[in-house]
Design a protein around this motif. Structure first.
Motif, PDB file in Angstrom:
ATOM      1  N   THR A  36       0.723  -1.257  -0.009  1.00 35.26           N
ATOM      2  CA  THR A  36      -0.058   0.046   0.127  1.00 35.26           C
ATOM      3  C   THR A  36       0.771   1.301   0.047  1.00 35.26           C
ATOM      4  OG1 THR A  36      -1.627  -1.089   1.303  1.00 35.26           O
ATOM      5  CG2 THR A  36      -1.673   1.371   1.277  1.00 35.26           C
ATOM      6  N   PRO A  37       0.763   2.104  -0.902  1.00 36.19           N
ATOM      7  CA  PRO A  37       1.509   3.300  -1.039  1.00 36.19           C
ATOM      8  C   PRO A  37       1.379   4.249   0.368  1.00 36.19           C
ATOM      9  CG  PRO A  37       0.395   3.081  -3.158  1.00 36.19           C
ATOM     10  CD  PRO A  37      -0.174   2.033  -2.138  1.00 36.19           C
ATOM     11  N   TYR A  38       2.248   4.711   0.781  1.00 38.05           N
ATOM     12  CA  TYR A  38       2.076   5.529   1.974  1.00 38.05           C
ATOM     13  C   TYR A  38       1.234   6.846   1.733  1.00 38.05           C
ATOM     14  CZ  TYR A  38       2.893   8.629   5.938  1.00 38.05           C
ATOM     15  OH  TYR A  38       2.619   9.666   7.105  1.00 38.05           O
ATOM     16  N   GLN A  39       0.350   7.179   2.722  1.00 39.04           N
ATOM     17  CA  GLN A  39      -0.397   8.378   2.470  1.00 39.04           C
ATOM     18  C   GLN A  39      -0.138   9.193   3.683  1.00 39.04           C
ATOM     19  OE1 GLN A  39      -4.443   7.157   1.724  1.00 39.04           O
ATOM     20  NE2 GLN A  39      -3.914   5.990   0.085  1.00 39.04           N
ATOM     21  N   GLN A  40       0.007  10.336   3.911  1.00 37.08           N
ATOM     22  CA  GLN A  40       0.253  10.952   4.981  1.00 37.08           C
ATOM     23  C   GLN A  40      -0.988  10.806   6.078  1.00 37.08           C
ATOM     24  OE1 GLN A  40       1.287  14.934   4.465  1.00 37.08           O
ATOM     25  NE2 GLN A  40       1.746  15.374   6.680  1.00 37.08           N
ATOM     26  N   SER A  41      -2.098  10.671   5.607  1.00 33.90           N
ATOM     27  CA  SER A  41      -3.360  10.630   6.394  1.00 33.90           C
ATOM     28  C   SER A  41      -3.260   9.258   7.261  1.00 33.90           C
ATOM     29  CB  SER A  41      -4.491  10.489   5.520  1.00 33.90           C
ATOM     30  OG  SER A  41      -4.607   9.255   4.686  1.00 33.90           O
ATOM     31  N   GLY A  43      -0.644   8.149   8.762  1.00 36.84           N
ATOM     32  CA  GLY A  43       0.119   8.712   9.888  1.00 36.84           C
ATOM     33  C   GLY A  43       1.177   7.517  10.407  1.00 36.84           C
ATOM     34  N   LYS A  44       1.056   6.897  11.534  1.00 37.07           N
ATOM     35  CA  LYS A  44       2.328   6.078  12.097  1.00 37.07           C
ATOM     36  C   LYS A  44       1.384   4.611  12.041  1.00 37.07           C
ATOM     37  CE  LYS A  44       5.374   9.039  14.051  1.00 37.07           C
ATOM     38  NZ  LYS A  44       6.146   9.553  15.512  1.00 37.07           N
ATOM     39  N   ALA A  45       0.494   4.650  11.373  1.00 40.61           N
ATOM     40  CA  ALA A  45      -0.510   3.217  11.478  1.00 40.61           C
ATOM     41  C   ALA A  45       0.557   2.159  11.015  1.00 40.61           C
ATOM     42  CB  ALA A  45      -1.604   3.233  10.851  1.00 40.61           C
ATOM     43  N   ASP A  46       0.108   0.832  11.332  1.00 38.70           N
ATOM     44  CA  ASP A  46       0.924  -0.255  10.573  1.00 38.70           C
ATOM     45  C   ASP A  46       0.424  -0.425   9.296  1.00 38.70           C
ATOM     46  OD1 ASP A  46       2.447  -0.890  13.095  1.00 38.70           O
ATOM     47  OD2 ASP A  46       0.900  -2.437  13.454  1.00 38.70           O
ATOM     48  N   SER A  47       1.345  -0.973   8.373  1.00 42.81           N
ATOM     49  CA  SER A  47       0.833  -1.383   6.959  1.00 42.81           C
ATOM     50  C   SER A  47      -0.375  -2.278   7.113  1.00 42.81           C
ATOM     51  CB  SER A  47       2.163  -1.873   6.540  1.00 42.81           C
ATOM     52  OG  SER A  47       1.728  -2.430   4.929  1.00 42.81           O
TER      53      SER A  47
END
Length: 102
Positions: A36-41, A43-47
């Motif tokens: 899953t591409p990182y999205q700023q929304s 935050g620090k949630a697990d992949s």
């Protein structure tokens, strides 16, 4: 990729079907899609599909073993597959600091 010699040409297509990640410390993760591409929304949630969070400081050896299916087709009409072709690579990372957020 296509190779030719003596009037015969063969086109080869290779696709990764999965990657097994040995993250050190006994944890193995199997990924069957790109992630899953990182999205700023986020935050620090697990992949949500293919991630790992280290819980110990130190050196960790990471080994990735990719499994490929290789298909080929020749200009003569012949075709074939070479299933479960694997490639392995390793590296070491140092986790120097961990933070706990409450």
């Amino acid at each position: 990729m296509t190779a030719a010699a003596g009037g015969l040409s063969v086109t080869v297509t290779a696709k990764v079907t999965r990657i097994n990640w040995s993250m050190g410390g006994g944890t193995t993760i199997t990924c069957t899609k790109p992630g899953t591409p990182y999205q700023q929304s986020l935050g620090k949630a697990d992949s949500p599909d293919c991630g790992h969070r280290y819980t110990k400081v130190g050196n960790h050896t990471i080994t990735a073993t990719s499994t490929w299916v290789v298909d080929w087709v020749a200009n003569s009409g012949e075709t074939g597959s070479i299933p479960d072709t694997t490639r392995t690579s390793s590296t070491t990372v140092r986790i120097g600091e961990l933070q706990v957020v409450n």
